[in-house]
Design a protein around this motif. Structure first.
Motif, PDB file in Angstrom:
ATOM      1  N   SER A 101       0.829  -1.210   0.000  1.00 38.18           N
ATOM      2  CA  SER A 101       0.000   0.000   0.000  1.00 38.18           C
ATOM      3  C   SER A 101       0.859   1.255   0.000  1.00 38.18           C
ATOM      4  CB  SER A 101      -0.944  -0.007   1.201  1.00 38.18           C
ATOM      5  OG  SER A 101      -1.918  -1.020   1.035  1.00 38.18           O
ATOM      6  N   ARG A 102       1.978   1.211   0.708  1.00 38.92           N
ATOM      7  CA  ARG A 102       2.888   2.366   0.714  1.00 38.92           C
ATOM      8  C   ARG A 102       3.441   2.643  -0.682  1.00 38.92           C
ATOM      9  NH1 ARG A 102       6.020   1.053   6.295  1.00 38.92           N
ATOM     10  NH2 ARG A 102       4.493   2.004   7.669  1.00 38.92           N
ATOM     11  N   ASN A 103       3.658   1.599  -1.450  1.00 44.95           N
ATOM     12  CA  ASN A 103       4.160   1.778  -2.811  1.00 44.95           C
ATOM     13  C   ASN A 103       3.037   2.134  -3.787  1.00 44.95           C
ATOM     14  OD1 ASN A 103       6.774   1.098  -1.967  1.00 44.95           O
ATOM     15  ND2 ASN A 103       6.409  -1.070  -2.300  1.00 44.95           N
ATOM     16  N   PHE A 104       1.840   1.640  -3.511  1.00 43.94           N
ATOM     17  CA  PHE A 104       0.705   1.854  -4.404  1.00 43.94           C
ATOM     18  C   PHE A 104       0.220   3.298  -4.392  1.00 43.94           C
ATOM     19  CE2 PHE A 104      -3.983   2.170  -4.387  1.00 43.94           C
ATOM     20  CZ  PHE A 104      -4.220   1.926  -5.728  1.00 43.94           C
ATOM     21  N   VAL A 105       0.138   3.897  -3.223  1.00 45.50           N
ATOM     22  CA  VAL A 105      -0.483   5.220  -3.088  1.00 45.50           C
ATOM     23  C   VAL A 105       0.175   6.277  -3.973  1.00 45.50           C
ATOM     24  CG1 VAL A 105      -0.914   7.116  -1.466  1.00 45.50           C
ATOM     25  CG2 VAL A 105      -1.507   4.774  -0.843  1.00 45.50           C
ATOM     26  N   PRO A 106       1.500   6.453  -3.941  1.00 42.09           N
ATOM     27  CA  PRO A 106       2.070   7.496  -4.811  1.00 42.09           C
ATOM     28  C   PRO A 106       1.922   7.173  -6.298  1.00 42.09           C
ATOM     29  CG  PRO A 106       3.804   6.450  -3.486  1.00 42.09           C
ATOM     30  CD  PRO A 106       2.509   5.863  -3.064  1.00 42.09           C
ATOM     31  N   ALA A 107       1.993   5.887  -6.639  1.00 34.30           N
ATOM     32  CA  ALA A 107       1.878   5.503  -8.052  1.00 34.30           C
ATOM     33  C   ALA A 107       0.483   5.799  -8.585  1.00 34.30           C
ATOM     34  CB  ALA A 107       2.220   4.024  -8.222  1.00 34.30           C
ATOM     35  N   VAL A 108      -0.544   5.441  -7.831  1.00 36.09           N
ATOM     36  CA  VAL A 108      -1.906   5.673  -8.305  1.00 36.09           C
ATOM     37  C   VAL A 108      -2.254   7.161  -8.256  1.00 36.09           C
ATOM     38  CG1 VAL A 108      -3.278   5.403  -6.184  1.00 36.09           C
ATOM     39  CG2 VAL A 108      -4.211   4.629  -8.360  1.00 36.09           C
ATOM     40  N   ASP A 159      -0.262   9.607  -8.952  1.00 38.51           N
ATOM     41  CA  ASP A 159       0.284  10.197 -10.184  1.00 38.51           C
ATOM     42  C   ASP A 159      -0.620   9.913 -11.378  1.00 38.51           C
ATOM     43  OD1 ASP A 159       2.456  11.244  -8.848  1.00 38.51           O
ATOM     44  OD2 ASP A 159       3.821   9.605  -9.402  1.00 38.51           O
ATOM     45  N   ALA A 160      -1.114   8.688 -11.463  1.00 41.02           N
ATOM     46  CA  ALA A 160      -1.999   8.324 -12.579  1.00 41.02           C
ATOM     47  C   ALA A 160      -3.301   9.120 -12.521  1.00 41.02           C
ATOM     48  CB  ALA A 160      -2.284   6.829 -12.563  1.00 41.02           C
ATOM     49  N   LEU A 161      -3.853   9.285 -11.339  1.00 36.35           N
ATOM     50  CA  LEU A 161      -5.111  10.030 -11.209  1.00 36.35           C
ATOM     51  C   LEU A 161      -4.901  11.527 -11.455  1.00 36.35           C
ATOM     52  CD1 LEU A 161      -6.761   8.214  -8.165  1.00 36.35           C
ATOM     53  CD2 LEU A 161      -7.344   8.002 -10.582  1.00 36.35           C
ATOM     54  N   ARG A 162      -3.732  12.029 -11.094  1.00 27.61           N
ATOM     55  CA  ARG A 162      -3.437  13.434 -11.340  1.00 27.61           C
ATOM     56  C   ARG A 162      -3.458  13.753 -12.830  1.00 27.61           C
ATOM     57  NH1 ARG A 162       1.043  13.344  -8.391  1.00 27.61           N
ATOM     58  NH2 ARG A 162       0.130  13.357  -6.344  1.00 27.61           N
ATOM     59  N   THR A 163      -3.015  12.793 -13.625  1.00 24.25           N
ATOM     60  CA  THR A 163      -3.016  12.988 -15.080  1.00 24.25           C
ATOM     61  C   THR A 163      -4.372  12.625 -15.693  1.00 24.25           C
ATOM     62  OG1 THR A 163      -2.156  10.765 -15.520  1.00 24.25           O
ATOM     63  CG2 THR A 163      -0.540  12.543 -15.242  1.00 24.25           C
ATOM     64  N   GLY A 164      -5.276  12.102 -14.882  1.00 25.70           N
ATOM     65  CA  GLY A 164      -6.618  11.773 -15.358  1.00 25.70           C
ATOM     66  C   GLY A 164      -6.720  10.435 -16.061  1.00 25.70           C
ATOM     67  N   SER A 165      -5.707   9.589 -15.926  1.00 27.76           N
ATOM     68  CA  SER A 165      -5.696   8.294 -16.604  1.00 27.76           C
ATOM     69  C   SER A 165      -6.274   7.204 -15.704  1.00 27.76           C
ATOM     70  CB  SER A 165      -4.268   7.939 -17.015  1.00 27.76           C
ATOM     71  OG  SER A 165      -4.243   6.658 -17.600  1.00 27.76           O
ATOM     72  N   ASP A 177      -7.472   4.297 -16.737  1.00 27.49           N
ATOM     73  CA  ASP A 177      -6.987   2.979 -17.177  1.00 27.49           C
ATOM     74  C   ASP A 177      -5.638   2.662 -16.543  1.00 27.49           C
ATOM     75  OD1 ASP A 177      -9.200   2.472 -18.795  1.00 27.49           O
ATOM     76  OD2 ASP A 177      -8.315   3.538 -20.502  1.00 27.49           O
ATOM     77  N   GLU A 178      -4.755   3.651 -16.515  1.00 24.37           N
ATOM     78  CA  GLU A 178      -3.440   3.451 -15.902  1.00 24.37           C
ATOM     79  C   GLU A 178      -3.584   3.208 -14.405  1.00 24.37           C
ATOM     80  OE1 GLU A 178       0.786   5.812 -15.167  1.00 24.37           O
ATOM     81  OE2 GLU A 178      -0.700   6.679 -16.524  1.00 24.37           O
ATOM     82  N   ALA A 179      -4.486   3.911 -13.770  1.00 19.83           N
ATOM     83  CA  ALA A 179      -4.705   3.727 -12.324  1.00 19.83           C
ATOM     84  C   ALA A 179      -5.190   2.312 -12.031  1.00 19.83           C
ATOM     85  CB  ALA A 179      -5.704   4.750 -11.806  1.00 19.83           C
ATOM     86  N   VAL A 180      -6.073   1.783 -12.869  1.00 18.65           N
ATOM     87  CA  VAL A 180      -6.557   0.406 -12.687  1.00 18.65           C
ATOM     88  C   VAL A 180      -5.419  -0.586 -12.891  1.00 18.65           C
ATOM     89  CG1 VAL A 180      -8.088  -1.369 -13.620  1.00 18.65           C
ATOM     90  CG2 VAL A 180      -8.948   0.944 -13.248  1.00 18.65           C
ATOM     91  N   GLU A 181      -4.590  -0.352 -13.910  1.00 23.00           N
ATOM     92  CA  GLU A 181      -3.447  -1.240 -14.156  1.00 23.00           C
ATOM     93  C   GLU A 181      -2.479  -1.235 -12.976  1.00 23.00           C
ATOM     94  OE1 GLU A 181      -1.563  -0.259 -17.867  1.00 23.00           O
ATOM     95  OE2 GLU A 181      -3.440  -0.469 -18.981  1.00 23.00           O
ATOM     96  N   ILE A 182      -2.249  -0.084 -12.416  1.00 22.91           N
ATOM     97  CA  ILE A 182      -1.367   0.024 -11.248  1.00 22.91           C
ATOM     98  C   ILE A 182      -1.969  -0.742 -10.077  1.00 22.91           C
ATOM     99  CG2 ILE A 182      -0.469   1.627  -9.506  1.00 22.91           C
ATOM    100  CD1 ILE A 182      -0.156   3.672 -11.837  1.00 22.91           C
ATOM    101  N   ALA A 183      -3.258  -0.589  -9.858  1.00 22.51           N
ATOM    102  CA  ALA A 183      -3.926  -1.285  -8.751  1.00 22.51           C
ATOM    103  C   ALA A 183      -3.810  -2.799  -8.905  1.00 22.51           C
ATOM    104  CB  ALA A 183      -5.389  -0.867  -8.669  1.00 22.51           C
ATOM    105  N   GLU A 184      -3.873  -3.285 -10.136  1.00 25.50           N
ATOM    106  CA  GLU A 184      -3.793  -4.730 -10.375  1.00 25.50           C
ATOM    107  C   GLU A 184      -2.400  -5.283 -10.100  1.00 25.50           C
ATOM    108  OE1 GLU A 184      -5.329  -5.166 -14.324  1.00 25.50           O
ATOM    109  OE2 GLU A 184      -7.404  -4.896 -13.665  1.00 25.50           O
ATOM    110  N   GLN A 185      -1.387  -4.421 -10.092  1.00 26.47           N
ATOM    111  CA  GLN A 185      -0.020  -4.861  -9.808  1.00 26.47           C
ATOM    112  C   GLN A 185       0.207  -5.095  -8.314  1.00 26.47           C
ATOM    113  OE1 GLN A 185       2.612  -1.908 -11.411  1.00 26.47           O
ATOM    114  NE2 GLN A 185       1.796  -2.124 -13.480  1.00 26.47           N
ATOM    115  N   TYR A 186      -0.634  -4.520  -7.478  1.00 26.60           N
ATOM    116  CA  TYR A 186      -0.463  -4.612  -6.027  1.00 26.60           C
ATOM    117  C   TYR A 186      -1.567  -5.495  -5.435  1.00 26.60           C
ATOM    118  CZ  TYR A 186       2.855  -0.812  -6.661  1.00 26.60           C
ATOM    119  OH  TYR A 186       3.928  -0.054  -7.059  1.00 26.60           O
ATOM    120  N   LYS A 187      -1.475  -6.789  -5.680  1.00 26.46           N
ATOM    121  CA  LYS A 187      -2.520  -7.745  -5.293  1.00 26.46           C
ATOM    122  C   LYS A 187      -2.706  -7.870  -3.782  1.00 26.46           C
ATOM    123  CE  LYS A 187      -3.375  -9.475  -9.466  1.00 26.46           C
ATOM    124  NZ  LYS A 187      -4.493  -8.996 -10.168  1.00 26.46           N
ATOM    125  N   LYS A 188      -1.665  -7.594  -3.005  1.00 21.16           N
ATOM    126  CA  LYS A 188      -1.756  -7.764  -1.552  1.00 21.16           C
ATOM    127  C   LYS A 188      -2.112  -6.464  -0.834  1.00 21.16           C
ATOM    128  CE  LYS A 188       1.290 -11.695  -1.499  1.00 21.16           C
ATOM    129  NZ  LYS A 188       2.485 -12.324  -0.950  1.00 21.16           N
TER     130      LYS A 188
END
Length: 194
Positions: free
Chosen positions: A16-23, A25-31, A33-44
């Motif tokens: 979760s600590r790694n997920f929050v900044p990554a997602v 950034d994706a939401l800031r750009t309005g993407s 689809d990218e935010a969903v892809e990032i979320a799928e990378q952090y299964k735990k």
């Protein structure tokens, strides 16, 4: 149970600590689809599961302009469902741990009672009231008590530790849900003004 839960909570916290900044950034750009892809990378990650549920529900409506209130409500319900599922997943196994912590002293007490009964039986058989007649039974009673406490104390400690972790995870999931709903509302306001 204690080791498995500890590893599960640790992985959830780390991812979760790694997920929050990554997602973010994706939401800031309005993407989305990218935010969903990032979320799928952090299964735990508990936060990734919740945010992903909200994003997928929002995307399913295909909103291009102003965001209708029904879409926001639908996304909010998806976030609530994901949070409830996450909480239940975190609680898995804790009922058994609580039961062990609550009942182990009674098992020890039962052993103590049996040991004392044996001590008095030894006294009556030997027709002696000395320490030697009761030593074996008392020793047995003390071992049973010690074993019951040896099992109960760590179980109660870990149950309380895990419960406090779950409470903090719930707060994090609720905050993430609220922030995502705010994001959807801001996004709708921006597109409504375009």
């Amino acid at each position: 149970v204690m080791i498995e839960r500890y590893l599960t909570y640790r992985a959830a916290r780390t991812q979760s600590r790694n997920f929050v900044p990554a997602v973010a950034d994706a939401l800031r750009t309005g993407s989305l689809d990218e935010a969903v892809e990032i979320a799928e990378q952090y299964k735990k990650s508990h936060l990734a599961k919740v945010v992903s549920a909200g994003l997928l529900e929002f995307k399913a409506h295909g909103v291009k302009g102003a965001v209708p209130e029904a879409v926001v409500d639908s996304a909010n319900r998806a976030l609530q469902r994901a949070t409830a599922i996450g909480v239940e997943d975190f609680k898995r196994g804790l009922g058994g741990l609580a039961t062990i912590g609550a009942t182990a002293p009674f098992v020890g007490l039962f052993g103590t009672t049996v040991g004392i009964i044996n001590a008095f039986a030894g006294m009556s058989e030997a027709e002696d009231t000395g320490l030697a007649a009761v030593a074996g039974g008392i020793s047995e009673a003390l071992v049973a008590t010690a074993f019951g406490l040896f099992v109960a104390v760590p179980a109660v400690w870990m149950y309380n530790y895990f419960t406090s972790k779950i409470e903090s995870f719930v707060v994090e999931m609720d905050n993430s849900s609220s922030e995502l709903i705010d994001y959807f509302l801001r996004r709708g306001t921006q597109h409504g003004n375009d």
